[in-house]
Design a protein around this motif. Structure first.
Motif, short mmCIF file in Angstrom:
data_model
loop_
_atom_site.label_atom_id
_atom_site.label_comp_id
_atom_site.label_asym_id
_atom_site.label_seq_id
_atom_site.Cartn_x
_atom_site.Cartn_y
_atom_site.Cartn_z
N ASN A 88 24.74 11.42 17.28
CA ASN A 88 23.92 10.79 16.24
C ASN A 88 24.78 10.02 15.24
O ASN A 88 24.27 9.53 14.24
CB ASN A 88 23.12 11.87 15.48
N CYS A 89 26.08 9.95 15.53
CA CYS A 89 26.99 9.20 14.65
C CYS A 89 26.89 7.70 14.93
O CYS A 89 26.76 7.29 16.09
CB CYS A 89 28.44 9.65 14.86
N ARG A 90 26.96 6.91 13.88
CA ARG A 90 26.91 5.46 14.03
C ARG A 90 28.30 4.89 13.74
O ARG A 90 28.87 5.12 12.68
CB ARG A 90 25.90 4.86 13.04
N PHE A 91 28.83 4.13 14.70
CA PHE A 91 30.16 3.55 14.51
C PHE A 91 30.08 2.33 13.62
O PHE A 91 29.29 1.43 13.84
CB PHE A 91 30.77 3.16 15.86
N GLU A 92 30.92 2.32 12.58
CA GLU A 92 30.98 1.18 11.66
C GLU A 92 32.26 0.40 11.98
O GLU A 92 33.36 0.81 11.60
CB GLU A 92 30.98 1.67 10.21
N ASN A 93 32.07 -0.70 12.67
CA ASN A 93 33.20 -1.47 13.17
C ASN A 93 34.09 -1.99 12.05
O ASN A 93 35.32 -2.03 12.18
CB ASN A 93 32.68 -2.65 14.02
N GLU A 94 33.49 -2.36 10.93
CA GLU A 94 34.24 -2.93 9.82
C GLU A 94 35.28 -1.94 9.27
O GLU A 94 36.41 -2.31 8.96
CB GLU A 94 33.29 -3.35 8.69
N ASN A 95 34.89 -0.66 9.17
CA ASN A 95 35.78 0.36 8.61
C ASN A 95 36.43 1.23 9.67
O ASN A 95 37.26 2.08 9.35
CB ASN A 95 35.00 1.26 7.64
N GLN A 96 36.02 1.03 10.94
CA GLN A 96 36.57 1.81 12.05
C GLN A 96 36.38 3.31 11.84
O GLN A 96 37.29 4.12 12.00
CB GLN A 96 38.06 1.49 12.25
N VAL A 97 35.17 3.69 11.43
CA VAL A 97 34.83 5.09 11.24
C VAL A 97 33.45 5.36 11.84
O VAL A 97 32.67 4.43 12.08
CB VAL A 97 34.81 5.49 9.75
N TYR A 98 33.16 6.64 12.05
CA TYR A 98 31.84 7.06 12.50
C TYR A 98 31.10 7.66 11.32
O TYR A 98 31.63 8.54 10.63
CB TYR A 98 31.94 8.08 13.63
N TYR A 99 29.89 7.20 11.09
CA TYR A 99 29.10 7.65 9.94
C TYR A 99 28.06 8.66 10.40
O TYR A 99 27.34 8.44 11.37
CB TYR A 99 28.42 6.46 9.27
N LEU A 100 27.97 9.79 9.68
CA LEU A 100 27.00 10.83 10.00
C LEU A 100 26.32 11.26 8.71
O LEU A 100 26.99 11.61 7.74
CB LEU A 100 27.70 12.03 10.65
N THR A 101 24.99 11.23 8.69
CA THR A 101 24.25 11.52 7.47
C THR A 101 24.20 13.01 7.16
O THR A 101 24.24 13.85 8.07
CB THR A 101 22.81 11.00 7.56
N TYR A 102 24.11 13.33 5.88
CA TYR A 102 23.92 14.71 5.47
C TYR A 102 22.60 15.24 6.02
O TYR A 102 22.48 16.43 6.34
CB TYR A 102 23.90 14.82 3.94
N LYS A 103 21.62 14.37 6.12
CA LYS A 103 20.32 14.78 6.64
C LYS A 103 20.46 15.33 8.05
O LYS A 103 19.91 16.40 8.37
CB LYS A 103 19.35 13.58 6.64
N ASP A 104 21.19 14.62 8.92
CA ASP A 104 21.39 15.09 10.29
C ASP A 104 22.26 16.35 10.32
O ASP A 104 21.98 17.30 11.07
CB ASP A 104 22.03 14.00 11.14
N ILE A 105 23.32 16.35 9.52
CA ILE A 105 24.22 17.51 9.49
C ILE A 105 23.47 18.77 9.10
O ILE A 105 23.54 19.81 9.78
CB ILE A 105 25.38 17.28 8.51
N PHE A 106 22.72 18.70 8.01
CA PHE A 106 22.11 19.93 7.49
C PHE A 106 20.77 20.27 8.13
O PHE A 106 20.28 21.38 7.95
CB PHE A 106 22.05 19.87 5.96
N HIS A 107 20.22 19.35 8.90
CA HIS A 107 19.10 19.73 9.77
C HIS A 107 19.64 20.67 10.85
O HIS A 107 19.07 21.74 11.10
CB HIS A 107 18.44 18.51 10.40
N ARG A 108 20.74 20.29 11.48
CA ARG A 108 21.36 21.15 12.49
C ARG A 108 21.87 22.45 11.87
O ARG A 108 21.77 23.53 12.46
CB ARG A 108 22.52 20.42 13.17
N PHE A 109 22.44 22.34 10.70
CA PHE A 109 22.95 23.50 9.97
C PHE A 109 21.82 24.52 9.77
O PHE A 109 21.98 25.72 10.01
CB PHE A 109 23.48 23.03 8.61
N THR A 110 20.65 24.03 9.37
CA THR A 110 19.49 24.89 9.16
C THR A 110 19.00 25.49 10.46
O THR A 110 18.72 26.70 10.54
CB THR A 110 18.35 24.09 8.50
#
Length: 338
Positions: A53-75
């Motif tokens: 569910n990570c989105r690659f940001e080509n400009e910064n060369q990083v993968y972005y993952l939302t807190y919403k997705d992280i803590f939905h799985r966490f829950t």
């Protein structure tokens, strides 16, 4: 400043080798790493469950993952551990008997005791959203900075005022490549921690309980409907047998097994006959099937169907190829033909 008290942290962009990432993860799993509760294990699992569910940001060369997705799985991961298996997640410290995640989930039971026997996904969408919001607000202030600090800022950067974390490309690739091994180590360290704070009566088959904390979705009919009716996939993906549109005659198969991906995404589903699905089981399809599924995905992702848009938002064919390869490195055998 202690890591748990950090409000933000820049991503350390120095080159990090696989050996160094192993050292960082092994430190977190060790007794040398300070832990009052199991949050660090829960956060690592939530991040790895969300790799697709990570989105690659080509400009910064990083993968972005939302807190919403992280803590939905966490829950979701803590839901069964706390409410179904009654496993304590916090070392008594004289201040608090239970962790915040436990108090939030246990509070839901006081409001409606019937929900403790339900899977989290069975709750109303509004109730799920409300609980995840509470968990995110309460838990991320402690664990996101703490794990960031343990990893020397080399795995991800974050800002608690923002909406997610930024994972280093090298860190993302490391977690993808060694996903199965990291999950096993995480489960083992998590279980060892809980053994110290729980009664023997709830520790039976502890590793299985951790594995089952993320329930597999039983009803995949919506995906069968999309593939069969909208994209006319009326033949078994593996043997070509004509399929009938019903639950018994047409199976929705995870092309790359769920046990590795631990997610339900349309780009990873194909329709198969019962015989092929049962024979494939927990295997990886042979290389010749890759071209077919990749071509199929290119056609599907152009659809205006809302589920397609959501499931293909972070889809990348190159990543799909890596997942196929890395799943085999984790020990999965290839499924040939019938």
């Amino acid at each position: 400043m202690p890591g748990w008290n950090l409000k933000s942290g820049e991503l350390n962009r120095v080159f990090v080798s696989e050996d160094e990432y192993w050292a960082l993860f092994n430190f977190v799993y060790s007794d040398s790493c300070l832990k009052r509760n199991t949050y660090k294990y829960g956060l690592i699992k939530s991040i790895m469950d969300n790799l697709f569910n990570c989105r690659f940001e080509n400009e910064n060369q990083v993968y972005y993952l939302t807190y919403k997705d992280i803590f939905h799985r966490f829950t979701v991961n803590y839901w069964n551990l706390v409410l179904k298996y009654h496993l304590k997640q916090m070392r008594p410290d004289g201040k608090s008997v239970v962790s915040k995640i436990e108090s939030i989930l246990l509070e839901q039971v006081t409001v409606n005791e019937a929900i403790k026997s339900l899977e989290f996904s069975s709750l109303k969408d509004t109730d799920q959203t409300d609980i995840v919001k509470k968990v995110s607000e309460a838990c991320r202030h402690n664990v996101v900075g703490a794990l960031y600090n343990d990893m020397d800022g080399k795995l991800y950067g974050f800002d608690l005022k923002g909406s997610g974390i930024y994972i280093a490309e090298s860190g993302y690739n490391f977690m993808l490549k060694f996903k199965a091994e990291l999950e096993k180590l995480n489960y083992y360290a998590w279980a060892k921690f809980m053994e110290k704070i729980n009664d023997d009566s709830v520790l039976v088959r502890l590793l299985d309980k951790l594995e089952l904390a993320t329930p597999r979705r039983d009803n995949l009919s919506v995906y069968r409907d999309i593939l069969y009716r909208e994209f006319e996939e009326c033949n078994c993906f593996y043997c070509g047998k004509k399929l009938g549109f019903d639950g018994k005659g047409t199976h929705v198969d995870h092309f790359i097994p769920w046990s590795y991906v631990k997610d339900d995404k349309l780009w990873n589903f194909v329709l198969s006959c019962p015989r092929c699905n049962e024979k494939k089981n927990n295997k990886i399809p042979a290389e010749r099937y890759l071209e077919f599924v990749l071509d199929r995905n290119e056609k599907i992702k152009a659809s205006s169907n809302e589920i397609v848009k959501i499931d293909f938002e972070c889809y990348n064919p190159e990543q799909f190829l890596r997942i196929w390869k890395y799943a085999q490195l984790s020990g999965m055998k290839q499924f040939a033909s019938l």
